[in-house]
Enzyme design. Structure first.
Site, PDB file in Angstrom:
ATOM      1  N   MET A 209      63.906   8.895 -24.728  1.00  0.00           N
ATOM      2  CA  MET A 209      64.183   7.349 -24.042  1.00  0.00           C
ATOM      3  C   MET A 209      65.730   6.856 -24.078  1.00  0.00           C
ATOM      4  O   MET A 209      66.276   7.010 -25.140  1.00  0.00           O
ATOM      5  CB  MET A 209      63.167   6.224 -24.235  1.00  0.00           C
ATOM      6  CG  MET A 209      61.707   6.750 -23.894  1.00  0.00           C
ATOM      7  SD  MET A 209      60.513   5.325 -24.303  1.00  0.00           S
ATOM      8  CE  MET A 209      61.125   4.310 -23.158  1.00  0.00           C
ATOM      9  N   PHE A 210      66.233   6.408 -23.222  1.00  0.00           N
ATOM     10  CA  PHE A 210      67.459   5.657 -22.931  1.00  0.00           C
ATOM     11  C   PHE A 210      68.614   6.739 -23.119  1.00  0.00           C
ATOM     12  O   PHE A 210      69.817   6.517 -23.737  1.00  0.00           O
ATOM     13  CB  PHE A 210      67.436   4.815 -24.180  1.00  0.00           C
ATOM     14  CG  PHE A 210      66.449   3.838 -24.388  1.00  0.00           C
ATOM     15  CD1 PHE A 210      66.339   2.849 -23.266  1.00  0.00           C
ATOM     16  CD2 PHE A 210      65.675   3.829 -25.285  1.00  0.00           C
ATOM     17  CE1 PHE A 210      65.196   1.976 -23.270  1.00  0.00           C
ATOM     18  CE2 PHE A 210      64.484   3.077 -25.172  1.00  0.00           C
ATOM     19  CZ  PHE A 210      64.361   1.878 -24.357  1.00  0.00           C
TER      20      PHE A 210
ATOM     21  N   GLY B  27      69.223   8.481 -20.364  1.00  0.00           N
ATOM     22  CA  GLY B  27      69.884   8.656 -19.023  1.00  0.00           C
ATOM     23  C   GLY B  27      69.459   9.672 -17.881  1.00  0.00           C
ATOM     24  O   GLY B  27      69.822  10.023 -16.802  1.00  0.00           O
ATOM     25  N   LYS B  28      68.004  10.017 -18.441  1.00  0.00           N
ATOM     26  CA  LYS B  28      67.354  10.860 -17.441  1.00  0.00           C
ATOM     27  C   LYS B  28      67.182  10.497 -15.958  1.00  0.00           C
ATOM     28  O   LYS B  28      67.514  11.273 -15.059  1.00  0.00           O
ATOM     29  CB  LYS B  28      66.124  11.373 -17.980  1.00  0.00           C
ATOM     30  CG  LYS B  28      66.032  11.965 -19.333  1.00  0.00           C
ATOM     31  CD  LYS B  28      64.507  12.198 -20.024  1.00  0.00           C
ATOM     32  CE  LYS B  28      63.712  11.007 -19.807  1.00  0.00           C
ATOM     33  NZ  LYS B  28      64.246   9.745 -20.945  1.00  0.00           N
TER      34      LYS B  28
ATOM     35  N   GLU C 166      59.626  10.791 -14.343  1.00  0.00           N
ATOM     36  CA  GLU C 166      58.521  10.715 -15.385  1.00  0.00           C
ATOM     37  C   GLU C 166      57.609  11.843 -15.480  1.00  0.00           C
ATOM     38  O   GLU C 166      56.164  11.703 -15.356  1.00  0.00           O
ATOM     39  CB  GLU C 166      57.962   9.547 -15.490  1.00  0.00           C
ATOM     40  CG  GLU C 166      58.783   8.022 -15.441  1.00  0.00           C
ATOM     41  CD  GLU C 166      59.605   8.171 -17.079  1.00  0.00           C
ATOM     42  OE1 GLU C 166      59.054   9.027 -17.775  1.00  0.00           O
ATOM     43  OE2 GLU C 166      60.362   7.114 -17.034  1.00  0.00           O
TER      44      GLU C 166
ATOM     45  N   CYS D 208      71.544   6.912 -31.626  1.00  0.00           N
ATOM     46  CA  CYS D 208      70.529   6.614 -32.491  1.00  0.00           C
ATOM     47  C   CYS D 208      71.032   5.135 -32.885  1.00  0.00           C
ATOM     48  O   CYS D 208      72.193   4.899 -33.059  1.00  0.00           O
ATOM     49  CB  CYS D 208      70.672   7.488 -33.825  1.00  0.00           C
ATOM     50  SG  CYS D 208      69.767   7.035 -35.092  1.00  0.00           S
TER      51      CYS D 208
ATOM     52  N   LEU E  97      53.524   2.896 -21.985  1.00  0.00           N
ATOM     53  CA  LEU E  97      54.685   2.458 -21.312  1.00  0.00           C
ATOM     54  C   LEU E  97      55.594   1.254 -22.153  1.00  0.00           C
ATOM     55  O   LEU E  97      54.648   0.307 -22.259  1.00  0.00           O
ATOM     56  CB  LEU E  97      54.366   2.145 -19.851  1.00  0.00           C
ATOM     57  CG  LEU E  97      53.713   3.277 -18.970  1.00  0.00           C
ATOM     58  CD1 LEU E  97      53.413   2.649 -17.691  1.00  0.00           C
ATOM     59  CD2 LEU E  97      54.893   4.226 -18.804  1.00  0.00           C
TER      60      LEU E  97
ATOM     61  N   CYS F 164      67.085   9.871 -38.978  1.00  0.00           N
ATOM     62  CA  CYS F 164      66.580   8.631 -39.081  1.00  0.00           C
ATOM     63  C   CYS F 164      65.292   8.543 -38.573  1.00  0.00           C
ATOM     64  O   CYS F 164      64.608   7.490 -39.045  1.00  0.00           O
ATOM     65  CB  CYS F 164      67.507   7.677 -38.197  1.00  0.00           C
ATOM     66  SG  CYS F 164      69.262   7.382 -38.948  1.00  0.00           S
TER      67      CYS F 164
END
Length: 188
Positions: A22-23, A25-26, A93, A149, A171, A184
């Site tokens: 997630m996050f 840029g897909k 998705e 990260c 979601l 992490c």
């Protein structure tokens, strides 16, 4: 990329998979490729799972608020019915689609259609997510994107869930998930 005719004049289709956490840029990359196809006067159709209504019921919207009109669908077979007379099909998705999504993408590519699929390659536990491993296996081109990260600033490849909900499909946005690097993520 462009649809290249072979020696018999037929279009050749292929499958491109954009994956990552997630996050990363897909969806942004999916939208970019589809808009470029439209600039090239190629006919496009974009599909997303009907359950994804985070930003909009119909639009595919990136976390950076870029968007493109799409058709929400309940199952992947619907794509074959709706993707008639097109050059490029976008699917966002993909991890949320049913077991037939791989066959749908293969059928479209065999019809001479460029198929661009975006989705999470791993769930919040760091395990392969839905049909994405199968799509990665049949893809002609793969783009793996990384986020940053939120703990240390290195590249992130896992979507860390900040809530106690243990269902695989949940979601959410930045209130529910954050990108983390391998180290992490495992330190939790």
């Amino acid at each position: 990329m462009f649809i290249e005719p072979n020696l018999t004049g037929e279009r050749r289709g292929w499958i491109e998979v954009i994956c990552g956490s997630m996050f990363s840029g897909k969806t942004e990359e999916l939208i970019r490729r589809l808009k470029r196809a439209r600039i090239a006067n190629l006919k496009t159709e974009i599909f997303k799972p009907a359950i994804d209504t985070r930003y909009d019921e119909v639009e595919v919207v990136s976390h950076d608020s870029n968007s493109i009109h799409s058709t929400p669908i309940e199952n992947s077979q619907t794509i074959l019915l709706l993707a008639q007379d097109v050059d490029v099909v976008g699917i966002d998705e993909a991890q949320f689609f049913d077991d037939e999504i791989m066959n749908v993408c293969e059928t479209l590519a065999l019809r001479g259609i460029r198929v661009i699929v975006a989705g999470l390659d791993m769930d919040y536990l760091g395990r392969p997510f839905g049909q994405m491993p199968n799509l990665l296996a049949i893809a002609d081109y793969i783009t793996k994107l990384h986020a940053i990260c939120m703990k240390c600033g290195n590249i992130a490849n896992v979507s860390y869930r900040k809530t106690q909900d243990e269902s695989q499909v949940l979601l959410g946005e930045k209130d529910t998930y954050e990108p983390r690097c391998r180290k992490c993520y495992h330190e939790k």
